[in-house]
Design an enzyme around this catalytic site. Structure first.
Site, mmCIF file in Angstrom:
data_model
loop_
_atom_site.group_PDB
_atom_site.id
_atom_site.type_symbol
_atom_site.label_atom_id
_atom_site.label_comp_id
_atom_site.label_asym_id
_atom_site.label_seq_id
_atom_site.Cartn_x
_atom_site.Cartn_y
_atom_site.Cartn_z
ATOM 1 N N HIS A 72 0.843 -1.204 0.000
ATOM 2 C CA HIS A 72 0.000 0.000 0.000
ATOM 3 C C HIS A 72 0.874 1.248 0.000
ATOM 4 O O HIS A 72 1.968 1.264 0.578
ATOM 5 C CB HIS A 72 -0.969 -0.001 1.185
ATOM 6 C CG HIS A 72 -0.338 0.072 2.541
ATOM 7 N ND1 HIS A 72 0.060 1.254 3.121
ATOM 8 C CD2 HIS A 72 -0.053 -0.902 3.453
ATOM 9 C CE1 HIS A 72 0.544 1.017 4.325
ATOM 10 N NE2 HIS A 72 0.503 -0.284 4.548
ATOM 11 N N ASP A 74 -0.265 4.410 0.961
ATOM 12 C CA ASP A 74 -0.704 5.450 1.887
ATOM 13 C C ASP A 74 0.002 5.322 3.227
ATOM 14 O O ASP A 74 0.625 4.299 3.540
ATOM 15 C CB ASP A 74 -2.217 5.405 2.085
ATOM 16 C CG ASP A 74 -2.701 4.097 2.703
ATOM 17 O OD1 ASP A 74 -2.172 3.031 2.337
ATOM 18 O OD2 ASP A 74 -3.602 4.143 3.569
ATOM 19 N N ASP A 99 6.331 1.592 7.435
ATOM 20 C CA ASP A 99 5.004 1.109 7.026
ATOM 21 C C ASP A 99 4.427 2.023 5.965
ATOM 22 O O ASP A 99 3.696 2.946 6.264
ATOM 23 C CB ASP A 99 4.103 1.064 8.267
ATOM 24 C CG ASP A 99 2.756 0.427 8.016
ATOM 25 O OD1 ASP A 99 2.571 -0.181 6.949
ATOM 26 O OD2 ASP A 99 1.870 0.558 8.884
ATOM 27 N N GLU A 129 -5.105 1.791 2.740
ATOM 28 C CA GLU A 129 -5.020 0.610 3.601
ATOM 29 C C GLU A 129 -5.105 0.977 5.072
ATOM 30 O O GLU A 129 -5.546 0.157 5.900
ATOM 31 C CB GLU A 129 -3.706 -0.139 3.319
ATOM 32 C CG GLU A 129 -3.589 -1.498 4.010
ATOM 33 C CD GLU A 129 -2.950 -1.437 5.403
ATOM 34 O OE1 GLU A 129 -2.952 -2.479 6.092
ATOM 35 O OE2 GLU A 129 -2.448 -0.348 5.794
ATOM 36 N N GLU A 130 -4.671 2.187 5.420
ATOM 37 C CA GLU A 130 -4.537 2.557 6.827
ATOM 38 C C GLU A 130 -5.844 3.012 7.477
ATOM 39 O O GLU A 130 -5.845 3.399 8.649
ATOM 40 C CB GLU A 130 -3.487 3.673 6.978
ATOM 41 C CG GLU A 130 -2.068 3.273 6.581
ATOM 42 C CD GLU A 130 -1.413 2.323 7.560
ATOM 43 O OE1 GLU A 130 -2.098 1.850 8.484
ATOM 44 O OE2 GLU A 130 -0.214 2.047 7.403
ATOM 45 N N GLU A 158 4.670 -5.780 3.670
ATOM 46 C CA GLU A 158 4.420 -5.118 4.950
ATOM 47 C C GLU A 158 5.664 -5.252 5.836
ATOM 48 O O GLU A 158 6.463 -6.181 5.678
ATOM 49 C CB GLU A 158 3.225 -5.763 5.657
ATOM 50 C CG GLU A 158 1.879 -5.360 5.098
ATOM 51 C CD GLU A 158 1.383 -4.032 5.667
ATOM 52 O OE1 GLU A 158 2.109 -3.399 6.460
ATOM 53 O OE2 GLU A 158 0.262 -3.628 5.296
ATOM 54 N N HIS A 335 3.762 3.784 12.399
ATOM 55 C CA HIS A 335 2.811 4.799 12.895
ATOM 56 C C HIS A 335 3.396 5.682 13.993
ATOM 57 O O HIS A 335 2.662 6.480 14.581
ATOM 58 C CB HIS A 335 1.521 4.140 13.417
ATOM 59 C CG HIS A 335 0.799 3.320 12.409
ATOM 60 N ND1 HIS A 335 -0.415 2.711 12.664
ATOM 61 C CD2 HIS A 335 1.105 2.993 11.121
ATOM 62 C CE1 HIS A 335 -0.820 2.050 11.593
ATOM 63 N NE2 HIS A 335 0.096 2.206 10.643
#
Length: 359
Positions: A72, A74, A99, A129-130, A158, A335
């Site tokens: 992903h 994003d 990530d 995705e987030e 990932e 994150h």
């Protein structure tokens, strides 16, 4: 916002930095999707497709096996950690480094530098995705163009610290709502406090003992936790409504129906007036006994581990494509304000994938 084209001739760490410098918080991925599409379109060995802000590129060499490499594009909201920066210890810092823009960089480098792989390849770069599962770009592609995702095996890049992680946990979020009756707090006996009615729910959570489940030699640890609580009207009002949001992270031996039934059972008798599912994505079994997965583990080395968290291996599993997680990022930095990735791991993952696809 960067307006520069991506330069895939640079090494994967430099490509990661380029990707980080394209801000792409969920919902704002278009500039980065445009740059990825533009870079891939220059590669004559790939057929490039696009659906929304999701970009798919495929080799069509007639190989006997097709592998999907997916990631992903994003990130979570930026926390004063863009643009990217390098340090003297060999780390690249910035939002999305772990990530999962380092994994996306590896995908792009393989796409650019392995024109004749020993397996046909499909590269998938998807958005959103987030955030809630309904927005997930891979899910949108799967519904609109399932043939684009066909394959014998998939690798989701990932963050996994350069180790194979099998399967993934399921994630279920529910709101447990209680009700009462409003009154002035000076005459509380005329009311019925909905927040107080949440006490049995919290007590049940505090006493809960999560399972540990071993599948294909991997131990998955579950969790059932309150992640939010809302209630209250004003400082002088007995509240008539309260909601406790609970997140259940469950092992891949449970179906979605089984997970939901378990949560109902846990809170039976707690006085819940309304049980509302707000988000649910199923788990995925490790599938490490599948020949393609076993061959991949042998090729990249290391000891497989369980995936703690939900990833889109679940979507591939639902499509009948066995999948694993394998990427250079460290999930413990995902994150975070101090998100970073070890540059040597980016190169390690790129080299192992290239060796597997050219042996």
């Amino acid at each position: 916002m960067s307006t520069n084209a991506l330069d895939l001739h640079q090494d994967a760490a430099h490509v990661t930095a380029q990707l980080v410098d394209f801000p792409s918080v969920s919902g704002d991925e278009k500039p980065l999707a445009d740059a990825i599409e533009q870079a891939l379109t220059t590669l004559p060995h790939l057929r490039v497709l696009r659906y929304g802000n999701n970009v798919v590129a495929r080799t069509e060499l007639g190989r006997s096996e097709r592998v999907v490499l997916a990631g992903h594009i994003d990130t979570v909201p930026i926390a004063d950690n863009v643009p990217s920066r390098r340090d003297a210890e060999g780390f690249l810092w910035g939002c999305g480094t772990s990530d999962m823009k380092s994994g996306v960089a590896v995908q792009l480098r393989v796409a650019a530098t392995v024109p004749e792989p020993n397996r046909d390849l499909t590269f998938v770069f998807y958005d959103q995705e987030e955030i809630a599962a309904e927005h997930n770009g891979l899910g949108h592609v799967a519904r609109a163009h399932p043939d684009w995702l066909e394959g014998d095996f998939a690798v989701l890049l990932e963050p996994s610290s350069g180790e194979v992680e099998g399967g993934c946990q399921g994630t279920l979020r529910v709101e447990l709502r209680t009700t009462g009756r409003r009154s002035h707090s000076a005459r509380g006996w005329l009311g019925d406090n909905a927040i107080h009615h949440a006490a049995p729910i919290l007590a049940r959570l505090a006493a809960y003992e999560p399972r540990r489940v071993t599948i294909d030699g991997l131990e998955y640890r579950e969790g059932l936790n309150a992640v939010g609580i809302t209630g209250g009207v004003a400082g002088n009002v007995i509240p008539d409504a309260c909601a406790v949001t609970v997140n259940y992270r469950y092992a891949p031996d449970l179906t979605e129906e089984g997970a939901l039934a378990h949560v109902h059972e846990v809170f039976d008798g707690c006085g819940v007036a309304e049980f509302v599912v707000t988000d649910h994505s199923g788990a995925a079994l490790p599938g490490l006994s599948h020949p393609a997965a076993a061959a991949f583990v042998t090729a990249v080395g290391g000891t497989p581990k369980p995936k703690f968290g939900w990833t889109d291996v679940s979507r591939f599993s639902a499509l009948g494509v066995p999948a694993v997680n394998y990427g250079p990022g460290d999930p413990n930095f995902a994150h975070k304000v101090d998100e970073r990735v070890e540059e040597s791991l980016i190169h390690h993952c790129e080299n192992r994938l290239r060796a597997w696809l050219t042996a």
